[in-house]
Scaffold this motif. Structure first.
Motif, mmCIF file in Angstrom:
data_model
loop_
_atom_site.group_PDB
_atom_site.id
_atom_site.type_symbol
_atom_site.label_atom_id
_atom_site.label_comp_id
_atom_site.label_asym_id
_atom_site.label_seq_id
_atom_site.Cartn_x
_atom_site.Cartn_y
_atom_site.Cartn_z
ATOM 1 N N PHE A 242 0.924 -1.335 -0.109
ATOM 2 C CA PHE A 242 -0.039 0.017 -0.221
ATOM 3 C C PHE A 242 0.814 1.251 0.075
ATOM 4 C CE2 PHE A 242 -2.965 -3.150 1.803
ATOM 5 C CZ PHE A 242 -4.345 -2.693 1.005
ATOM 6 N N GLU A 243 0.498 2.072 -1.018
ATOM 7 C CA GLU A 243 1.458 3.352 -1.214
ATOM 8 C C GLU A 243 0.759 4.616 -1.467
ATOM 9 O OE1 GLU A 243 5.641 4.837 -2.698
ATOM 10 O OE2 GLU A 243 4.162 4.163 -4.056
ATOM 11 N N PRO A 244 -0.372 4.764 -0.479
ATOM 12 C CA PRO A 244 -1.483 5.984 -0.925
ATOM 13 C C PRO A 244 -0.474 7.420 -0.543
ATOM 14 C CG PRO A 244 -2.080 5.242 1.100
ATOM 15 C CD PRO A 244 -0.725 4.107 0.548
ATOM 16 N N PHE A 245 -0.922 8.494 -0.900
ATOM 17 C CA PHE A 245 -0.255 9.639 -0.697
ATOM 18 C C PHE A 245 -1.165 10.641 -0.203
ATOM 19 C CE2 PHE A 245 3.083 7.784 -3.056
ATOM 20 C CZ PHE A 245 4.103 8.287 -2.567
ATOM 21 N N ALA A 246 -2.328 10.436 -0.341
ATOM 22 C CA ALA A 246 -3.529 11.434 0.145
ATOM 23 C C ALA A 246 -3.420 12.061 1.596
ATOM 24 C CB ALA A 246 -4.899 10.915 -0.096
ATOM 25 N N GLU A 247 -3.474 13.399 1.405
ATOM 26 C CA GLU A 247 -3.051 13.927 2.980
ATOM 27 C C GLU A 247 -4.273 13.537 3.958
ATOM 28 O OE1 GLU A 247 -2.078 16.507 5.795
ATOM 29 O OE2 GLU A 247 -0.947 16.158 4.022
ATOM 30 N N GLU A 248 -5.507 13.266 3.292
ATOM 31 C CA GLU A 248 -6.443 12.841 4.482
ATOM 32 C C GLU A 248 -6.232 11.432 5.083
ATOM 33 O OE1 GLU A 248 -9.616 10.386 1.703
ATOM 34 O OE2 GLU A 248 -8.966 12.255 0.786
ATOM 35 N N LEU A 249 -5.141 10.673 4.636
ATOM 36 C CA LEU A 249 -4.909 9.256 5.393
ATOM 37 C C LEU A 249 -3.958 9.821 6.530
ATOM 38 C CD1 LEU A 249 -3.922 7.413 2.097
ATOM 39 C CD2 LEU A 249 -5.911 7.231 3.622
ATOM 40 N N ARG A 250 -3.441 11.055 6.753
ATOM 41 C CA ARG A 250 -2.616 11.171 7.783
ATOM 42 C C ARG A 250 -3.445 11.681 8.951
ATOM 43 N NH1 ARG A 250 2.734 13.686 6.050
ATOM 44 N NH2 ARG A 250 3.032 13.367 3.802
ATOM 45 N N HIS A 251 -4.722 11.856 8.844
ATOM 46 C CA HIS A 251 -5.525 12.187 9.857
ATOM 47 C C HIS A 251 -6.742 11.024 10.154
ATOM 48 C CE1 HIS A 251 -3.550 16.154 9.278
ATOM 49 N NE2 HIS A 251 -3.830 15.943 7.887
ATOM 50 N N LEU A 252 -6.476 9.850 9.796
ATOM 51 C CA LEU A 252 -7.360 8.838 10.132
ATOM 52 C C LEU A 252 -7.505 8.675 11.677
ATOM 53 C CD1 LEU A 252 -6.623 6.350 7.112
ATOM 54 C CD2 LEU A 252 -8.715 8.061 7.437
ATOM 55 N N ALA A 253 -8.733 8.303 12.133
ATOM 56 C CA ALA A 253 -8.791 8.280 13.450
ATOM 57 C C ALA A 253 -8.399 6.637 13.630
ATOM 58 C CB ALA A 253 -10.079 8.047 14.166
ATOM 59 N N ASP A 254 -8.594 5.924 12.639
ATOM 60 C CA ASP A 254 -8.176 4.311 12.891
ATOM 61 C C ASP A 254 -7.596 3.865 11.398
ATOM 62 O OD1 ASP A 254 -8.272 1.621 13.330
ATOM 63 O OD2 ASP A 254 -10.500 1.429 12.993
#
Length: 275
Positions: A242-254
């Motif tokens: 898995f190599e996603p880059f979207a900023e939203e992934l840095r702020h996932l609660a889980d």
């Protein structure tokens, strides 16, 4: 029973320390990890030693499948050679199996012969370094129109001209493969697969960027499932990282739950496809 060798690139959760990232991978039963040299405030940039990385990996029972990456590998120079030597030594010392080699993406336009010649020169310089440290070089073409090496076909030509099949493999990135529009897969030469999806229905393919890359799910426009199925049908059985880059992934609660959901989607979709 469908068995997939899922792996995690640190970009999946770059907000985590290396130790926490390794724990995340272990908790997901995906004990293969890629570490990076471009995450500010984290290993490798923070000065963490190769020995410490190796210790943390052992402590968390994960294996480091690659360090990502030697950038602009195909513009060879004395500076690039020294950088490659340093990274290869770090790979060896940390227990990493491979070093990702990323093509230059600065927008320089060359014809095919020049692209192959540049990549060949670089790989001829890299092959003895890789052999010296006992690691694999994973050539990654980028699908962007600005990239100086978009085609895996050209990369394979360079690998062969450098007589490097013993220490060189391809990185198949599902995002970049889709952008490049290249039909050729080369599963027999693939050493690593990077997976990420693009869900945004409004963005044109030519405008897709790393910031659009999310975890693979039902809205994916890149046909990750189809690409993975084709690679597996061709004999590839290695890591799906898995190599996603979207900023939203840095702020996932889980983050663990999000990655687990993507794993399930991919696994179930491949089962359905094979039924």
């Amino acid at each position: 029973m469908l068995s997939l060798a899922f792996a995690l690139n640190h970009m999946t959760a770059p907000q985590l320390s290396l130790a926490d990232f390794f724990r995340l991978a272990a908790s997901l039963h995906a004990p293969r990890v890629e570490i990076r040299n471009d995450i500010s405030g984290n290993a490798i940039l923070d000065g963490t030693s190769a020995n410490e990385v190796k210790r943390l990996a052992s402590e968390n029972d994960v294996s480091i499948i690659s360090i990502n990456a030697l950038q602009q590998f195909n513009h060879w120079s004395a500076t690039r050679a020294a950088e490659a030597e340093t990274l290869a030594a770090y790979c060896s010392g940390s227990g990493s199996k491979a070093l990702v080699l990323v093509a230059d993406n600065s927008g320089q336009a060359f014809d095919s012969a020049t692209r192959i010649a540049n990549a060949t020169e670089a790989l001829q310089g890299l092959v003895p370094i890789l052999r010296k440290f006992g690691i694999i070089g994973l050539v990654e073409c980028l699908g962007f129109e600005s990239c100086s090496l978009r085609s895996k076909k050209e990369a394979v030509a360079a690998i062969d001209r450098a007589n490097g099949r013993d220490v060189l493999r391809l990185t198949h990135d599902t995002f970049h493969h889709h952008l490049a529009g290249e039909p050729d897969l080369f599963p027999e030469l693939t050493g690593l697969v990077h997976i990420s999806g693009v869900d945004d229905p409004a963005i044109a393919v030519g405008d897709m960027r790393d910031s659009h890359r999310v975890l693979v799910g039902p809205k994916d426009r890149l046909d990750n499932v189809g690409q993975i199925a084709a690679l597996r049908a061709g004999g590839y059985a290695g890591p799906l990282s898995f190599e996603p880059f979207a900023e939203e992934l840095r702020h996932l609660a889980d983050p663990a739950g999000a990655v687990r959901q993507s794993m399930t989607f991919i696994t179930e979709s491949l089962k359905a496809r094979a039924a």
